[in-house]
Enzyme design. Structure first.
Site, PDB file in Angstrom:
ATOM      1  N   PRO A  78       1.007  -1.396   0.081  1.00 32.42           N
ATOM      2  CA  PRO A  78       0.148   0.118  -0.042  1.00 32.42           C
ATOM      3  C   PRO A  78       0.960   1.282  -0.102  1.00 32.42           C
ATOM      4  CG  PRO A  78      -0.929  -1.532   1.640  1.00 32.42           C
ATOM      5  CD  PRO A  78       0.368  -2.158   0.903  1.00 32.42           C
ATOM      6  N   TRP A 115      -1.703  -6.192  -5.267  1.00 33.23           N
ATOM      7  CA  TRP A 115      -1.540  -6.083  -6.811  1.00 33.23           C
ATOM      8  C   TRP A 115      -0.634  -7.148  -7.217  1.00 33.23           C
ATOM      9  CZ3 TRP A 115      -5.288  -3.276  -7.395  1.00 33.23           C
ATOM     10  CH2 TRP A 115      -5.348  -1.931  -6.772  1.00 33.23           C
ATOM     11  N   ASP A 168      13.647  -4.621 -15.164  1.00 32.89           N
ATOM     12  CA  ASP A 168      14.215  -4.515 -16.463  1.00 32.89           C
ATOM     13  C   ASP A 168      13.595  -5.402 -17.396  1.00 32.89           C
ATOM     14  OD1 ASP A 168      15.596  -2.278 -15.418  1.00 32.89           O
ATOM     15  OD2 ASP A 168      17.631  -3.397 -15.493  1.00 32.89           O
ATOM     16  N   GLY A 205      10.998  -7.614 -17.024  1.00 34.93           N
ATOM     17  CA  GLY A 205       9.410  -7.399 -16.827  1.00 34.93           C
ATOM     18  C   GLY A 205       8.846  -6.299 -17.746  1.00 34.93           C
ATOM     19  N   GLU A 239       4.207  -2.625 -13.723  1.00 37.77           N
ATOM     20  CA  GLU A 239       5.840  -2.693 -13.877  1.00 37.77           C
ATOM     21  C   GLU A 239       6.222  -1.383 -14.114  1.00 37.77           C
ATOM     22  OE1 GLU A 239       7.352  -6.030 -15.443  1.00 37.77           O
ATOM     23  OE2 GLU A 239       5.584  -7.290 -15.341  1.00 37.77           O
TER      24      GLU A 239
HETATM   25  N1  CAA Z   1      19.254  -3.091 -12.004  1.00 35.55           N
HETATM   26  C1  CAA Z   1      19.913  -3.281 -11.009  1.00 35.55           C
HETATM   27  N2  CAA Z   1      20.389  -2.260  -9.975  1.00 35.55           N
HETATM   28  C2  CAA Z   1      19.580  -1.087 -10.181  1.00 35.55           C
HETATM   29  C3  CAA Z   1      18.617  -0.865 -11.049  1.00 35.55           C
HETATM   30  C4  CAA Z   1      18.517  -2.059 -12.110  1.00 35.55           C
HETATM   31  N3  CAA Z   1      17.728  -1.813 -13.012  1.00 35.55           N
HETATM   32  N4  CAA Z   1      18.050   0.360 -10.858  1.00 35.55           N
HETATM   33  C5  CAA Z   1      18.635   0.719  -9.601  1.00 35.55           C
HETATM   34  N5  CAA Z   1      19.533   0.006  -9.300  1.00 35.55           N
HETATM   35  C6  CAA Z   1      20.114  -0.006  -7.943  1.00 35.55           C
HETATM   36  C7  CAA Z   1      20.934   1.186  -7.886  1.00 35.55           C
HETATM   37  O1  CAA Z   1      21.939   1.431  -8.508  1.00 35.55           O
HETATM   38  C8  CAA Z   1      20.819   1.504  -6.335  1.00 35.55           C
HETATM   39  O2  CAA Z   1      22.155   0.622  -5.835  1.00 35.55           O
HETATM   40  P1  CAA Z   1      23.167   1.768  -5.011  1.00 35.55           P
HETATM   41  O3  CAA Z   1      22.684   2.105  -3.883  1.00 35.55           O
HETATM   42  O4  CAA Z   1      24.224   0.583  -4.618  1.00 35.55           O
HETATM   43  O5  CAA Z   1      23.576   2.695  -5.754  1.00 35.55           O
HETATM   44  C9  CAA Z   1      19.453   0.917  -5.926  1.00 35.55           C
HETATM   45  O6  CAA Z   1      19.323  -0.082  -7.023  1.00 35.55           O
HETATM   46  C10 CAA Z   1      18.395   1.616  -5.414  1.00 35.55           C
HETATM   47  O7  CAA Z   1      18.413   2.512  -6.588  1.00 35.55           O
HETATM   48  P2  CAA Z   1      17.649   3.932  -6.651  1.00 35.55           P
HETATM   49  O8  CAA Z   1      18.732   4.664  -5.895  1.00 35.55           O
HETATM   50  O9  CAA Z   1      17.560   4.443  -7.873  1.00 35.55           O
HETATM   51  O10 CAA Z   1      16.092   3.597  -5.772  1.00 35.55           O
HETATM   52  P3  CAA Z   1      14.770   4.751  -5.800  1.00 35.55           P
HETATM   53  O11 CAA Z   1      14.280   4.466  -4.469  1.00 35.55           O
HETATM   54  O12 CAA Z   1      15.194   5.995  -6.067  1.00 35.55           O
HETATM   55  O13 CAA Z   1      13.822   3.895  -6.708  1.00 35.55           O
HETATM   56  C11 CAA Z   1      12.663   3.539  -8.891  1.00 35.55           C
HETATM   57  C12 CAA Z   1      14.099   3.743  -7.820  1.00 35.55           C
HETATM   58  C13 CAA Z   1      12.964   3.567 -10.316  1.00 35.55           C
HETATM   59  C14 CAA Z   1      11.773   4.860  -8.627  1.00 35.55           C
HETATM   60  C15 CAA Z   1      12.092   2.296  -8.308  1.00 35.55           C
HETATM   61  O14 CAA Z   1      11.439   2.572  -6.936  1.00 35.55           O
HETATM   62  C16 CAA Z   1      10.983   1.855  -9.387  1.00 35.55           C
HETATM   63  O15 CAA Z   1      11.420   1.273 -10.279  1.00 35.55           O
HETATM   64  N6  CAA Z   1       9.674   2.118  -9.093  1.00 35.55           N
HETATM   65  C17 CAA Z   1       8.685   1.432  -9.678  1.00 35.55           C
HETATM   66  C18 CAA Z   1       8.043   0.061  -9.059  1.00 35.55           C
HETATM   67  C19 CAA Z   1       7.687  -0.917 -10.098  1.00 35.55           C
HETATM   68  O16 CAA Z   1       7.930  -0.732 -11.153  1.00 35.55           O
HETATM   69  N7  CAA Z   1       6.826  -1.652  -9.507  1.00 35.55           N
HETATM   70  C20 CAA Z   1       6.183  -2.733 -10.363  1.00 35.55           C
HETATM   71  C21 CAA Z   1       5.605  -3.656  -9.487  1.00 35.55           C
HETATM   72  S1  CAA Z   1       5.606  -5.276 -10.200  1.00 35.55           S
HETATM   73  C22 CAA Z   1       4.384  -5.290 -11.073  1.00 35.55           C
HETATM   74  O17 CAA Z   1       3.770  -4.540 -11.490  1.00 35.55           O
HETATM   75  C23 CAA Z   1       4.120  -6.750 -11.616  1.00 35.55           C
HETATM   76  C24 CAA Z   1       2.830  -7.348 -12.010  1.00 35.55           C
HETATM   77  O18 CAA Z   1       2.429  -7.906 -11.157  1.00 35.55           O
HETATM   78  C25 CAA Z   1       2.370  -7.041 -13.298  1.00 35.55           C
END
Ligand code: CAA
Length: 382
Positions: free
Chosen positions: A128, A156, A243, A245, A366
């Site tokens: 949530p 979800w 990435d 997904g 996603e």
């Molecule tokens: N691959 C590997 N590592 C990664 C990465 C990636 N693609 N992206 C970021 N990281 C690493 C970063 O390097 C960082 O590591 P360090 O601290 O060592 O540098 C760590 O992960 C944290 O990254 P951020 O500081 O960028 O994290 P953030 O809190 O700022 O969040 C965000 C980033 C992009 C906003 C992320 O929270 C996000 O993608 N949010 C969306 C969530 C989402 O997509 N949810 C989908 C739910 S699943 C779903 O929908 C499935 C379903 O059932 C259909």
């Protein structure tokens, strides 16, 4: 560089297209209306090998990879987006991270059953208070001896009630943010998983045949050797997994968009107004031309991202671009498809009404559209 599908990929595409036309297309409207999970179709998809596409051959999969998965997903989603998302989540959000980060024992335990379709996979990250801000996990996993005890609520969860294996994220360290999150392999057949309860089942606008549920963890016990990767690595695993997904959802968008285009072409040739087929009017022709061009561009972005991922290269920005563009293109195509069909498109007599509802989710799950923009902008600005 060449843009045609290689022979093997084209054969896979044809198999998926035939399956979609014979098994999905005739049933998709009914599954949508009845909110019925397409269990038989998923079983047949498994027989064709579509549930083991990212599973190594050594564990019973076909190991065909992300590009082949995209090609299959486009075809499945052209006919039924509920089946499409189920297959996408299973392959890209569960099989892939398990094959990539799992221990030998974890892979041997789960991958053969996932590849054969004996068990379905679900991915449970969202809460949530942790939607776009996925690192804000509140579900807590406390280490007690040789197991973790997990409490909290996940939402979800695609296929959450159908799945035999749930890749579930929970906080293991309150002092950290993203580095305090771990990934757990929750075996729903294990008696220790009795603390995992299926909560509310969502009533959705689209992809109504796909099951989306709340999962309540009430003293859910998970053996310590079922942590995927190291404790604290969960968030990186979650984002790396997304990435892949996102490429799957972008393929879904291309598939839904193509369904819109194909239905619109057919209707434009049939529907007569002012003494001729509406397809003879330039206003309709321009809509079709724009839809076709955007969908081709979307497909190229999707295939580039999948190709990079198959080479083992980081494709975070390219996957986000593919999802951003393809989901927008699908929604524009769905909007135009309804417009071309006029009043007929606003009824359940024509499938574009369903495509319009199904397309909408591709901009949300996603990672919502603005999260894709955020990810792309970060890659530009450093
Ligand atoms: N691959 C590997 N590592 C990664 C990465 C990636 N693609 N992206 C970021 N990281 C690493 C970063 O390097 C960082 O590591 P360090 O601290 O060592 O540098 C760590 O992960 C944290 O990254 P951020 O500081 O960028 O994290 P953030 O809190 O700022 O969040 C965000 C980033 C992009 C906003 C992320 O929270 C996000 O993608 N949010 C969306 C969530 C989402 O997509 N949810 C989908 C739910 S699943 C779903 O929908 C499935 C379903 O059932 C259909």
């Amino acid at each position: 560089m060449h843009f045609a599908l290689e022979n093997e990929l084209d054969l896979i595409r044809q198999t998926a297209a035939e399956f979609a036309t014979s098994e999905l297309e005739p049933n998709a409207a009914r599954w949508d209306a009845e909110e019925r999970f397409p269990r038989e179709a998923i079983a047949k998809a498994a027989e064709l090998g579509f549930l083991g596409m990212t599973v190594p051959e050594a564990y019973g999969g076909s190991e065909l990879g992300n590009l082949a998965l995209c090609v299959v997903l486009e075809e499945l989603n052209r006919a039924c987006a509920s089946t499409g998302v189920t297959v996408s989540v299973h392959n890209s959000l569960v099989c892939t991270p398990l094959a990539k980060f799992g221990t030998e024992a974890q892979k041997q335990k789960f991958l053969p059953g996932l590849a054969s379709g004996e068990i379905l996979g679900a991915y449970s990250l969202t809460e949530p208070q942790a939607g776009s801000d996925a690192a804000n996990q509140q579900t807590f996993a406390e280490r007690r001896g040789d197991e973790y005890v997990i409490n909290g609520t996940k939402i979800w969860v695609t296929s959450g009630d159908e799945a035999g294996l749930v890749l579930l994220y929970a906080r293991t360290d309150r002092a950290e943010r993203s580095k305090g999150i771990s990934a757990f392999l929750v075996d729903r057949r294990d008696p220790r998983s009795a603390g995992l309860r299926i909560g509310t089942k969502e009533k959705k606008m689209g992809i109504r045949g796909s099951s989306t549920v709340e999962l309540v963890c009430d003293d859910l016990r998970v053996p310590a050797d079922h942590v995927l990767g190291k404790p604290g690595d969960g968030f990186k695993i979650a984002l790396d997994t997304l990435d892949g997904g996102r490429i799957g959802i972008a393929s879904q968008a291309v598939g839904i968009g193509r369904a819109c285009l194909e239905a619109s072409i057919k209707y434009s040739k049939e529907r007569q107004q002012f003494g001729k087929a509406i397809g003879d009017f330039q206003a309709i022709q321009w809509k079709l031309a724009d839809m076709a061009t955007e969908l081709d561009a979307a497909r190229l972005l999707v295939h580039r991202a999948a190709w990079l991922r198959d080479r083992g290269e980081r494709c975070t920005a390219q996957a986000a671009m593919a999802k951003l563009f393809a989901s927008k293109a699908a929604n524009r195509a769905a909007d135009e498809a309804v417009q071309i069909h006029g009043g007929a498109g606003y009824t359940t007599d024509f499938p574009v009404e369903r495509f319009f509802r199904d397309a909408r989710i591709t901009e949300i799950y996603e990672g919502a559209t603005d999260i894709q923009r955020l990810v792309i902008a970060r890659s530009l600005l450093g």
